[in-house]
Design a protein around this motif. Sequence first.
Motif, mmCIF file in Angstrom:
data_model
loop_
_atom_site.group_PDB
_atom_site.id
_atom_site.type_symbol
_atom_site.label_atom_id
_atom_site.label_comp_id
_atom_site.label_asym_id
_atom_site.label_seq_id
_atom_site.Cartn_x
_atom_site.Cartn_y
_atom_site.Cartn_z
ATOM 1 N N LEU A 5 6.158 3.016 -17.378
ATOM 2 C CA LEU A 5 5.629 4.052 -18.852
ATOM 3 C C LEU A 5 5.767 5.162 -18.108
ATOM 4 O O LEU A 5 6.645 5.910 -18.282
ATOM 5 C CB LEU A 5 4.811 4.206 -19.424
ATOM 6 C CG LEU A 5 4.409 2.298 -20.215
ATOM 7 C CD1 LEU A 5 3.014 2.759 -20.891
ATOM 8 C CD2 LEU A 5 5.748 2.958 -21.010
ATOM 9 N N THR A 6 5.531 5.214 -16.530
ATOM 10 C CA THR A 6 5.982 7.442 -16.413
ATOM 11 C C THR A 6 6.918 7.244 -15.894
ATOM 12 O O THR A 6 7.666 8.243 -16.317
ATOM 13 C CB THR A 6 4.602 6.854 -15.241
ATOM 14 O OG1 THR A 6 3.319 6.676 -15.144
ATOM 15 C CG2 THR A 6 4.634 8.491 -14.620
ATOM 16 N N ARG A 7 7.491 6.863 -14.717
ATOM 17 C CA ARG A 7 9.289 6.628 -14.400
ATOM 18 C C ARG A 7 9.742 6.959 -15.241
ATOM 19 O O ARG A 7 11.090 8.100 -15.537
ATOM 20 C CB ARG A 7 9.337 5.326 -13.496
ATOM 21 C CG ARG A 7 9.289 5.583 -12.457
ATOM 22 C CD ARG A 7 9.712 5.132 -11.164
ATOM 23 N NE ARG A 7 9.035 4.510 -9.618
ATOM 24 C CZ ARG A 7 8.176 3.562 -9.903
ATOM 25 N NH1 ARG A 7 7.907 2.728 -10.090
ATOM 26 N NH2 ARG A 7 8.222 4.032 -8.328
ATOM 27 N N ARG A 8 9.665 6.139 -16.017
ATOM 28 C CA ARG A 8 10.788 6.132 -16.964
ATOM 29 C C ARG A 8 11.236 7.281 -18.437
ATOM 30 O O ARG A 8 11.769 8.268 -18.488
ATOM 31 C CB ARG A 8 10.517 4.918 -18.731
ATOM 32 C CG ARG A 8 11.623 4.803 -19.677
ATOM 33 C CD ARG A 8 11.756 2.920 -19.894
ATOM 34 N NE ARG A 8 10.821 2.576 -19.268
ATOM 35 C CZ ARG A 8 9.751 1.450 -20.482
ATOM 36 N NH1 ARG A 8 10.241 1.573 -21.238
ATOM 37 N NH2 ARG A 8 9.294 0.772 -19.577
ATOM 38 N N PHE A 9 9.199 8.079 -18.677
ATOM 39 C CA PHE A 9 9.279 9.163 -19.374
ATOM 40 C C PHE A 9 9.535 10.277 -18.913
ATOM 41 O O PHE A 9 10.514 11.430 -19.572
ATOM 42 C CB PHE A 9 8.016 9.114 -19.797
ATOM 43 C CG PHE A 9 7.260 9.916 -21.097
ATOM 44 C CD1 PHE A 9 8.015 10.247 -21.585
ATOM 45 C CD2 PHE A 9 6.945 11.234 -20.062
ATOM 46 C CE1 PHE A 9 7.748 10.774 -23.372
ATOM 47 C CE2 PHE A 9 6.118 12.401 -20.967
ATOM 48 C CZ PHE A 9 7.028 12.004 -22.359
ATOM 49 N N PHE A 10 9.170 10.395 -17.908
ATOM 50 C CA PHE A 10 10.162 11.121 -16.274
ATOM 51 C C PHE A 10 11.672 11.651 -15.881
ATOM 52 O O PHE A 10 12.185 12.694 -16.733
ATOM 53 C CB PHE A 10 8.986 11.000 -15.172
ATOM 54 C CG PHE A 10 7.521 11.955 -15.133
ATOM 55 C CD1 PHE A 10 6.875 11.497 -16.289
ATOM 56 C CD2 PHE A 10 6.787 12.579 -14.226
ATOM 57 C CE1 PHE A 10 5.551 12.189 -16.247
ATOM 58 C CE2 PHE A 10 5.865 13.168 -14.138
ATOM 59 C CZ PHE A 10 5.455 12.507 -14.820
ATOM 60 N N MET B 133 6.518 19.498 -20.672
ATOM 61 C CA MET B 133 7.227 19.126 -19.655
ATOM 62 C C MET B 133 8.255 19.350 -18.993
ATOM 63 O O MET B 133 7.822 19.044 -17.290
ATOM 64 C CB MET B 133 7.495 17.429 -19.992
ATOM 65 C CG MET B 133 7.242 16.648 -19.978
ATOM 66 S SD MET B 133 6.051 15.463 -19.622
ATOM 67 C CE MET B 133 7.305 14.745 -18.559
ATOM 68 N N ALA B 134 9.125 20.553 -19.604
ATOM 69 C CA ALA B 134 10.022 21.069 -18.779
ATOM 70 C C ALA B 134 9.151 22.288 -17.771
ATOM 71 O O ALA B 134 9.629 22.596 -16.604
ATOM 72 C CB ALA B 134 10.884 21.892 -19.971
ATOM 73 N N ASP C 232 4.116 17.824 -25.224
ATOM 74 C CA ASP C 232 4.489 16.859 -25.344
ATOM 75 C C ASP C 232 4.458 16.650 -24.620
ATOM 76 O O ASP C 232 5.564 15.407 -23.868
ATOM 77 C CB ASP C 232 6.443 17.350 -25.543
ATOM 78 C CG ASP C 232 6.717 18.648 -24.152
ATOM 79 O OD1 ASP C 232 6.349 18.697 -23.163
ATOM 80 O OD2 ASP C 232 7.858 18.561 -23.886
ATOM 81 N N GLY C 233 3.821 15.790 -24.141
ATOM 82 C CA GLY C 233 3.097 14.823 -23.234
ATOM 83 C C GLY C 233 2.672 13.232 -23.542
ATOM 84 O O GLY C 233 2.018 12.529 -22.799
#
Length: 330
Positions: A147-152, A120-121, A201-202
């Motif tokens: 889920l995408t917004r929160r995780f990103f 993700m980095a 880590d995705g």
Amino acid sequence: MTAATEDPLVLAVPSKGRLQENAAAFFARAGLDIVKGRGSRDYRGELSGLKGVEVAFLSAADIVAQLASGAAHMGVTGEDLVRETIPGADARVALLTPLGFGGANVVVAVPRAWIDVKTMADLEDVAAAFRARRGERMRVTTKYVNLTRRFFAERHVGDYRIVESSGATEGAPAAGQAELIVDITTTGATLDANALKILDDGVILRSQANLVASLGAKWGPAARENARIILSRIAAEETARTTREVTTVLPGWNGALLDEARALFAVQPRSGAGEARITFNCPAGKVAALADWLTVRGADFVAVAALDYVFTAANPLYRKLIERLPKNRA
Ligand SMILES: Nc1ncnc2c1ncn2[C@@H]1O[C@H](COP(=O)(O)OP(=O)(O)OP(=O)(O)O)[C@@H](O)[C@H]1O
Ligand SMILES: O=P(O)(O)OC[C@H]1O[C@H](OP(=O)(O)OP(=O)(O)O)[C@H](O)[C@@H]1O
Ligand SMILES: [Mg+2]
């Protein structure tokens, strides 16, 4: 309100898709016999032998909606849908127990050709470079918008925009509709076929089917009593499936050995102290080690049997539900 006039407890069961077969088998194992309505357009059923329970046959997504609104009291559905669809899910529903089927991960996947992008980095760097070069934000296609917004956000990736997917998400990058995707995967075959790879880590969520209770449904006394009965049967089957009954005769059996067996194998003695014949309940995965340990200590034989049901006064699933419900809201 008396029990006679109380609305039925609504149990929502998947009627299509990937969870349907396993969910039906799960209720059957627990001795809960779902009787379908007669007409082909009848989406309601009953549990045989239990009055005041209505079975609603719905899609996994509709089950989440009905649990959120309180139209259904309990249901079987995927945790991915619960987390995506219900904001603040833990305040509105109780995930009573994972069911061991419907396993799938919600993942961030990028084109395999992005060889330098592993984490993700790395994605954060790519996003910034993408914006600088193209003057627009990197596109992520998904049905899992929340889920995408929160995780990103948690991983400090901000330079992107979501293109909501209407299906065939994995095809979007090759079709030039997005740079990367967030989707659910089980075998990885669909990702492979579309030349996509999961970031190291995705993994956003490891999901499986859960037995879920609505906290906002009308939990009158009759609904609670039916939930108690249903959950005691489910727990009895679950305990039985993961437990073996072990019987042996061991001269010299004593309290110290029992303490040792408890510590090593998490056994629960089923026979009285001082009896030559000893019976334990033992976690299924520890049975062989326990048998070895017993024979080394002088047991001539160790019989191991599967169990159909283990009912306990404790009814742990019901306790989990009732602890979350308002005390006197009958
Ligand atoms: N490989 C998988 N892909 C998608 N969902 C899966 C998979 N394995 C298990 N599931 C679970 O099953 C749930 C329902 O998926 P399912 O595909 O049955 O319904 P759907 O996609 O909403 O409808 P459809 O029947 O049109 O595919 C998912 O939300 C997820 O919890
Ligand atoms: O990792 P895999 O084992 O290949 O499974 C993943 C695929 O399965 C699901 O689609 P599904 O078959 O449910 O079709 P849908 O998109 O119509 O829901 C999901 O949306 C993925 O596309
Ligand atoms: Mg699907």
